[in-house]
Scaffold this motif. Structure first.
Motif, short mmCIF file in Angstrom:
data_model
loop_
_atom_site.label_atom_id
_atom_site.label_comp_id
_atom_site.label_asym_id
_atom_site.label_seq_id
_atom_site.Cartn_x
_atom_site.Cartn_y
_atom_site.Cartn_z
N VAL A 1 49.76 44.12 43.36
CA VAL A 1 48.51 43.74 43.69
C VAL A 1 47.69 43.85 42.33
N PHE A 2 47.11 42.75 41.98
CA PHE A 2 46.18 42.75 40.80
C PHE A 2 44.90 42.79 41.30
N ASP A 3 44.05 43.72 40.40
CA ASP A 3 42.67 43.31 40.61
C ASP A 3 41.96 43.49 38.95
N ALA A 4 40.72 43.04 38.63
CA ALA A 4 40.25 43.00 37.46
C ALA A 4 39.75 44.39 37.02
N ASP B 1 34.41 45.02 43.72
CA ASP B 1 33.65 44.27 42.47
C ASP B 1 34.57 43.73 41.43
N TYR B 2 35.58 43.99 41.45
CA TYR B 2 36.40 43.46 40.14
C TYR B 2 37.42 42.44 40.46
N GLY B 3 36.97 41.14 40.68
CA GLY B 3 38.06 40.23 41.08
C GLY B 3 38.34 39.41 39.97
N PRO B 4 39.28 38.59 40.11
CA PRO B 4 40.09 38.31 41.43
C PRO B 4 40.89 39.13 41.87
N GLY C 1 43.11 42.73 33.60
CA GLY C 1 42.86 43.63 34.71
C GLY C 1 44.24 44.60 34.88
N LYS C 2 44.64 44.67 36.06
CA LYS C 2 45.77 45.92 36.13
C LYS C 2 46.41 45.13 37.51
N ALA C 3 47.71 45.60 37.62
CA ALA C 3 48.42 45.44 38.66
C ALA C 3 49.20 46.77 38.98
N SER D 1 45.50 38.21 35.46
CA SER D 1 45.70 37.41 36.66
C SER D 1 46.58 36.33 36.43
N ARG D 2 47.16 35.76 37.37
CA ARG D 2 48.04 34.70 37.31
C ARG D 2 47.32 33.56 37.66
N LEU D 3 46.36 33.37 38.63
CA LEU D 3 45.96 32.29 39.27
C LEU D 3 44.55 31.86 38.57
N GLY D 4 44.54 30.53 38.42
CA GLY D 4 43.15 30.24 37.72
C GLY D 4 43.23 30.60 36.02
N THR D 5 42.08 30.83 35.81
CA THR D 5 41.86 31.16 34.51
C THR D 5 42.26 32.58 34.06
N PRO D 6 43.04 32.95 33.15
CA PRO D 6 43.50 34.43 33.01
C PRO D 6 42.52 35.45 32.82
#
Length: 165
Positions: free
Chosen positions: A104-107, A80-83, A153-155, A145-150
């Motif tokens: 792998v990144f998630d929010a 439930d924590y995208g992107p 989150g964590k990677a 995050s790297r894509l779209g609006t930052p």
């Protein structure tokens, strides 16, 4: 295979290994689907890109197993924590690169790496597999995050040597 991909210049942690090892020249970022296809998609993207870079089969297989563990964790614990994103960086200009760094990144920014016990049942062994296969070159970093609006989150990342030292 249709994919959202973006070449990222000046990739910084989580792809940089603690200790400040220099040499990351470029990297890629892909959007990962939420849901059970997350790990399969991450494996396919990583395998195709590493093969295109001339990485030998054994390091590709190792990287696929590790990214599968990380993407599965993102799906199971941060659905439930995208992107959700897959990041890849290489060092130097050689082909194949001497090392790849993948994350792998998630929010789900509040998550921490869990403790591990061999007696913890059927779940919880994935990160210890990553730790062993990466020879301890892995970790977690809080980032955007790297894509779209930052999005904060964590990677969770790992490094793999692709050639004999």
């Amino acid at each position: 295979m249709h994919r959202t991909t973006e070449l990222i210049h000046d990739i910084s942690p989580p792809c940089a290994v603690p200790g400040g090892e220099p040499g990351i020249r470029e990297g890629w970022a892909w959007s990962l689907p939420r849901g059970p296809a997350c790990a399969r998609h991450a494996r396919a993207l990583l395998a195709e890109t590493l093969a295109d870079l001339g990485v030998p089969r054994d390091p590709i297989a190792d990287a696929k197993l590790m990214v599968s563990e990380l993407a599965t964790n993102a799906y199971q614990h941060a659905a439930d924590y995208g992107p959700h994103e897959l990041w890849l960086a290489v060092d130097g200009d050689a082909q194949p690169p001497a090392e790849i760094r993948c994350a792998v990144f998630d929010a789900y920014a509040d998550a921490r790496l869990p403790g591990y016990s061999w007696t913890s049942g059927d779940c919880g062994r994935g990160l210890s597999i990553v730790a062993q296969m990466s020879q301890g070159r892995w970790g977690l970093v809080h980032t955007l995050s790297r894509l779209g609006t930052p999005v904060p989150g964590k990677a969770v990342w790992f490094a793999v040597r692709t050639r004999a030292a």
